[in-house]
Design a protein around this motif. Structure first.
Motif, PDB file in Angstrom:
ATOM      1  N   PRO A 314      48.286  44.877  39.205  1.00 43.98           N
ATOM      2  CA  PRO A 314      47.583  44.089  38.177  1.00 43.98           C
ATOM      3  C   PRO A 314      46.186  43.643  38.633  1.00 43.98           C
ATOM      4  CG  PRO A 314      49.880  43.388  38.334  1.00 43.98           C
ATOM      5  CD  PRO A 314      49.634  44.333  39.485  1.00 43.98           C
ATOM      6  N   ILE A 315      46.069  43.176  39.880  1.00 43.99           N
ATOM      7  CA  ILE A 315      44.746  42.708  40.331  1.00 43.99           C
ATOM      8  C   ILE A 315      43.835  43.893  40.661  1.00 43.99           C
ATOM      9  CG2 ILE A 315      45.448  42.303  42.766  1.00 43.99           C
ATOM     10  CD1 ILE A 315      42.945  40.221  40.669  1.00 43.99           C
ATOM     11  N   LEU A 316      44.418  45.023  41.096  1.00 43.71           N
ATOM     12  CA  LEU A 316      43.587  46.223  41.301  1.00 43.71           C
ATOM     13  C   LEU A 316      43.061  46.725  39.957  1.00 43.71           C
ATOM     14  CD1 LEU A 316      45.571  48.170  44.068  1.00 43.71           C
ATOM     15  CD2 LEU A 316      43.341  47.038  44.308  1.00 43.71           C
ATOM     16  N   ALA A 317      43.863  46.562  38.908  1.00 45.44           N
ATOM     17  CA  ALA A 317      43.418  46.966  37.563  1.00 45.44           C
ATOM     18  C   ALA A 317      42.234  46.104  37.134  1.00 45.44           C
ATOM     19  CB  ALA A 317      44.572  46.844  36.569  1.00 45.44           C
ATOM     20  N   VAL A 318      42.263  44.832  37.517  1.00 47.51           N
ATOM     21  CA  VAL A 318      41.128  43.944  37.205  1.00 47.51           C
ATOM     22  C   VAL A 318      39.890  44.421  37.978  1.00 47.51           C
ATOM     23  CG1 VAL A 318      40.238  41.598  37.512  1.00 47.51           C
ATOM     24  CG2 VAL A 318      42.532  41.957  36.555  1.00 47.51           C
ATOM     25  N   LEU A 343      53.361  47.064  33.832  1.00 43.93           N
ATOM     26  CA  LEU A 343      52.426  48.103  33.391  1.00 43.93           C
ATOM     27  C   LEU A 343      51.942  47.744  31.981  1.00 43.93           C
ATOM     28  CD1 LEU A 343      50.950  50.664  33.815  1.00 43.93           C
ATOM     29  CD2 LEU A 343      53.054  51.945  33.568  1.00 43.93           C
ATOM     30  N   ALA A 344      52.883  47.404  31.109  1.00 46.57           N
ATOM     31  CA  ALA A 344      52.508  47.005  29.746  1.00 46.57           C
ATOM     32  C   ALA A 344      51.704  45.711  29.760  1.00 46.57           C
ATOM     33  CB  ALA A 344      53.773  46.833  28.897  1.00 46.57           C
ATOM     34  N   ALA A 345      52.129  44.741  30.575  1.00 47.60           N
ATOM     35  CA  ALA A 345      51.444  43.439  30.602  1.00 47.60           C
ATOM     36  C   ALA A 345      50.021  43.570  31.153  1.00 47.60           C
ATOM     37  CB  ALA A 345      52.245  42.436  31.433  1.00 47.60           C
ATOM     38  N   THR A 346      49.837  44.468  32.148  1.00 44.32           N
ATOM     39  CA  THR A 346      48.489  44.678  32.708  1.00 44.32           C
ATOM     40  C   THR A 346      47.593  45.335  31.660  1.00 44.32           C
ATOM     41  OG1 THR A 346      49.389  44.885  34.938  1.00 44.32           O
ATOM     42  CG2 THR A 346      47.197  45.794  34.581  1.00 44.32           C
ATOM     43  N   ALA A 347      48.127  46.356  30.990  1.00 44.74           N
ATOM     44  CA  ALA A 347      47.338  47.029  29.947  1.00 44.74           C
ATOM     45  C   ALA A 347      46.975  46.029  28.850  1.00 44.74           C
ATOM     46  CB  ALA A 347      48.134  48.190  29.373  1.00 44.74           C
ATOM     47  N   ALA A 348      47.928  45.171  28.492  1.00 46.10           N
ATOM     48  CA  ALA A 348      47.669  44.195  27.413  1.00 46.10           C
ATOM     49  C   ALA A 348      46.619  43.174  27.843  1.00 46.10           C
ATOM     50  CB  ALA A 348      48.979  43.492  27.026  1.00 46.10           C
ATOM     51  N   LEU A 349      46.669  42.760  29.102  1.00 44.25           N
ATOM     52  CA  LEU A 349      45.676  41.764  29.546  1.00 44.25           C
ATOM     53  C   LEU A 349      44.266  42.356  29.525  1.00 44.25           C
ATOM     54  CD1 LEU A 349      44.073  41.189  32.518  1.00 44.25           C
ATOM     55  CD2 LEU A 349      46.374  41.226  33.382  1.00 44.25           C
ATOM     56  N   LEU A 350      44.164  43.653  29.850  1.00 41.88           N
ATOM     57  CA  LEU A 350      42.849  44.308  29.827  1.00 41.88           C
ATOM     58  C   LEU A 350      42.359  44.459  28.383  1.00 41.88           C
ATOM     59  CD1 LEU A 350      43.500  47.110  32.497  1.00 41.88           C
ATOM     60  CD2 LEU A 350      42.167  45.005  32.815  1.00 41.88           C
ATOM     61  N   THR A 351      43.248  44.974  27.519  1.00 31.01           N
ATOM     62  CA  THR A 351      42.875  45.217  26.114  1.00 31.01           C
ATOM     63  C   THR A 351      42.448  43.905  25.443  1.00 31.01           C
ATOM     64  OG1 THR A 351      44.524  46.942  26.111  1.00 31.01           O
ATOM     65  CG2 THR A 351      43.715  46.277  23.963  1.00 31.01           C
ATOM     66  N   GLU A 352      43.217  42.855  25.707  1.00 32.37           N
ATOM     67  CA  GLU A 352      42.944  41.534  25.124  1.00 32.37           C
ATOM     68  C   GLU A 352      41.535  41.044  25.491  1.00 32.37           C
ATOM     69  OE1 GLU A 352      44.585  39.680  23.052  1.00 32.37           O
ATOM     70  OE2 GLU A 352      43.562  37.745  23.319  1.00 32.37           O
ATOM     71  N   ARG A 384      51.832  37.123  38.680  1.00 36.22           N
ATOM     72  CA  ARG A 384      50.717  37.999  39.056  1.00 36.22           C
ATOM     73  C   ARG A 384      49.868  38.392  37.830  1.00 36.22           C
ATOM     74  NH1 ARG A 384      51.714  38.149  44.326  1.00 36.22           N
ATOM     75  NH2 ARG A 384      53.839  38.545  44.996  1.00 36.22           N
ATOM     76  N   ILE A 385      50.474  38.416  36.658  1.00 40.63           N
ATOM     77  CA  ILE A 385      49.695  38.664  35.432  1.00 40.63           C
ATOM     78  C   ILE A 385      48.808  37.447  35.159  1.00 40.63           C
ATOM     79  CG2 ILE A 385      49.856  39.029  32.911  1.00 40.63           C
ATOM     80  CD1 ILE A 385      50.603  41.513  34.636  1.00 40.63           C
ATOM     81  N   ALA A 386      49.348  36.247  35.374  1.00 36.47           N
ATOM     82  CA  ALA A 386      48.557  35.023  35.139  1.00 36.47           C
ATOM     83  C   ALA A 386      47.343  34.987  36.067  1.00 36.47           C
ATOM     84  CB  ALA A 386      49.434  33.789  35.360  1.00 36.47           C
ATOM     85  N   MET A 387      47.568  35.180  37.373  1.00 39.57           N
ATOM     86  CA  MET A 387      46.444  35.078  38.317  1.00 39.57           C
ATOM     87  C   MET A 387      45.429  36.200  38.124  1.00 39.57           C
ATOM     88  SD  MET A 387      48.255  33.620  41.791  1.00 39.57           S
ATOM     89  CE  MET A 387      49.807  34.514  41.736  1.00 39.57           C
ATOM     90  N   SER A 388      45.908  37.408  37.824  1.00 37.73           N
ATOM     91  CA  SER A 388      44.985  38.533  37.605  1.00 37.73           C
ATOM     92  C   SER A 388      44.081  38.250  36.401  1.00 37.73           C
ATOM     93  CB  SER A 388      45.765  39.831  37.354  1.00 37.73           C
ATOM     94  OG  SER A 388      46.572  40.129  38.465  1.00 37.73           O
ATOM     95  N   SER A 389      44.666  37.680  35.339  1.00 38.53           N
ATOM     96  CA  SER A 389      43.889  37.386  34.129  1.00 38.53           C
ATOM     97  C   SER A 389      42.807  36.356  34.428  1.00 38.53           C
ATOM     98  CB  SER A 389      44.800  36.818  33.034  1.00 38.53           C
ATOM     99  OG  SER A 389      45.896  37.670  32.824  1.00 38.53           O
ATOM    100  N   LEU A 390      43.167  35.349  35.223  1.00 41.05           N
ATOM    101  CA  LEU A 390      42.202  34.290  35.533  1.00 41.05           C
ATOM    102  C   LEU A 390      41.051  34.830  36.390  1.00 41.05           C
ATOM    103  CD1 LEU A 390      44.800  31.433  36.071  1.00 41.05           C
ATOM    104  CD2 LEU A 390      43.147  31.602  34.181  1.00 41.05           C
ATOM    105  N   ILE A 391      41.364  35.722  37.315  1.00 39.35           N
ATOM    106  CA  ILE A 391      40.285  36.327  38.133  1.00 39.35           C
ATOM    107  C   ILE A 391      39.361  37.151  37.225  1.00 39.35           C
ATOM    108  CG2 ILE A 391      39.749  37.941  40.012  1.00 39.35           C
ATOM    109  CD1 ILE A 391      41.091  35.317  41.009  1.00 39.35           C
ATOM    110  N   LEU A 392      39.953  37.864  36.265  1.00 35.64           N
ATOM    111  CA  LEU A 392      39.121  38.622  35.325  1.00 35.64           C
ATOM    112  C   LEU A 392      38.174  37.674  34.586  1.00 35.64           C
ATOM    113  CD1 LEU A 392      39.973  41.685  33.298  1.00 35.64           C
ATOM    114  CD2 LEU A 392      39.079  39.776  32.008  1.00 35.64           C
TER     115      LEU A 392
END
Ligand code: S3P
Length: 430
Positions: A314-318, A343-352, A384-392
């Motif tokens: 997730p954070i590498l995706a960011v 995988l779905a949650a990471t894609a959704a965080l990016l798309t959002e 990890r989805i929460a922290m990755s989103s915040l770093i983004l």
């Protein structure tokens, strides 16, 4: 919580203890005779559930100043269900340990843990003679008291939880437990068991290893110092890499090669990450990590890269969202069964947040650039989805909000405070 664009991040941050090693230190201490004294144990929710579970088996876990002290001994069948909260590592390792101790026990977890697969652990334990049932493959899981015989087991997937569960069961079984591990995954158990006096033979086997553990072994209490968690470091390293003018030092972080695939990945993407002052502590290599911001470029990674960075996608995706070009990650099938369908949650965080990406059953492609941000991300009970989103959000054009920040406490309780100390603007909504 909302992360507001800003930066740079500057300074030094001491990370909490490694989660995988913390669970193991507690459980091995519970299995040992005598006292185990643990320094820098991660006092996050997941690990505290494991401490509470040990008390449920009749053992004592207490804080004494800076140390957590475990008094090991024979395990008793608990008089209540053992609740493991959000922790897959906790429940799967405890299933193996409890099976080896011949106790009867039922395990339960939170909404996220209740949909994660448990048969993968029950199957080899049943081959060892355990009577155990799951609820359609999931929690609640019940184990009956009984004795085990050793097996030879080829790991069907690169899972350290599975490997450890079978080894811990093997400690109490009759005969030599042999594990063939075709693809190497995190090896903290193999490093820590000898420190607790266990006999374990490790042989190289192609790309992987063969482990032989004689049964009916009694562990002896040990002293463990838990190094900083590289999986927590990953969030800060990516933040430092993407926020221009940043320079961060993270002292005393675990650099076990089965865990830091993401550092190699970030370097290949052009990040300036260095390992300084490399040393060893308690059988594990550690170093001070240093990151400086730099322009990132896209990367293509095959499935062979997944085991050493499985928690960091997730954070590498960011990071990839800020890189020039299109990144592709393959071999991500296990992400489907983490704390969320990651995988779905990471894609959704990016798309959002205005980042274009594509997914398949086990791959993710991300078109990099400057993320727009402005999204409200669903975290699905996944820290990890929460922290990755915040770093983004720190690097995007507009702030990023997560619907729930409570789960961050499962692995990185001081995340927001530590980020603020480096200059990040992350606000909790009360
Ligand atoms: C862990 C192993 C990995 C990892 C998890 C911790 C461990 O899970 O994702 O966060 O401590 O053994 P798997 O064993 O399911 O790969």
């Amino acid at each position: 919580m909302t992360a507001h664009p800003g930066g740079p991040l500057k300074g030094e941050a001491v990370l909490p203890g490694d989660k995988s090693i913390s669970h193991r230190a507690l459980i091995f201490g519970g299995l040992a005779r005598g006292q185990t004294r643990i320094r820098n144990l991660l006092t996050a929710d997941d690990v505290m559930r494991t401490a509470a579970a040990l008390r449920g088996f009749g053992l004592s876990v207490e804080r004494e100043g800076e140390e957590i002290v475990v008094e090991g001994g024979p395990w008793q069948s608990p008089d209540h269900m053992i609740y493991c909260g959000n922790s897959g590592t906790g429940v799967r390792l405890l299933m193996g340990a409890a099976a080896g101790q011949g106790v009867a026990v039922s395990f339960e977890g939170d909404a996220s843990l209740r949909v994660r697969p448990m048969e993968r652990v029950l199957e080899p334990l049943r081959d060892m003679g355990l009577e155990g049932t799951s609820t359609e493959g999931h929690l609640p899981v019940s184990l009956s008291a009984g004795s085990l015989r050793a097996i030879t087991y080829r790991l069907p997937k690169a899972s350290a939880q599975l490997k450890t569960a079978v080894l811990l069961a093997g400690l109490g079984a009759e005969g030599d437990t042999v594990i063939e591990e075709p693809i190497l995954c995190r090896d903290h158990t193999e490093r820590m068991l000898p420190a607790f006096g266990a006999e374990l033979v490790i042989e190289e086997m192609g790309e992987g290893r063969k482990l032989t553990l004689p049964g009916r072994q009694q562990l002896k209490g040990a002293k463990v110092t838990v190094p900083g968690d590289p999986s927590s470091a990953a969030f800060l390293l990516v933040a430092g890499a993407i926020l221009s003018g940043s320079e961060i030092t993270l002292p005393g972080v675990l650099i076990n090669e089965t865990r830091i695939g993401f550092i190699e990945t970030l370097r290949e993407m052009g990040a300036q990450v260095s390992l300084m002052n490399e040393r060893e502590e308690g059988g594990e290599p550690i170093a001070d990590l240093h990151v400086r911001s730099s322009a990132l470029k896209a990367i293509h990674l095959g499935p062979e890269r997944a085991p050493a960075q499985i928690d960091e996608y997730p954070i590498l995706a960011v990071a990839a969202a800020f890189a020039e070009g299109t990144t592709r990650f393959e071999g991500l099938d296990e992400l489907r069964v983490k704390e969320s369908d990651r995988l779905a949650a990471t894609a959704a965080l990016l798309t959002e947040n205005g980042v274009t990406c594509r997914t398949g059953e086990d791959w993710l492609e991300i078109d990099g650039g400057t993320p727009k941000g402005g999204g409200l991300v669903k975290t699905h009970h996944d820290h990890r989805i929460a922290m990755s989103s915040l770093i983004l959000g720190l690097g995007a054009a507009e702030p990023v909000t997560v619907d729930d920040c409570e789960m961050i406490a499962t692995s990185f309780p001081n995340f927001a405070g530590l980020m603020a100390s480096l200059g990040a603007n992350i606000k909790e909504h009360v």
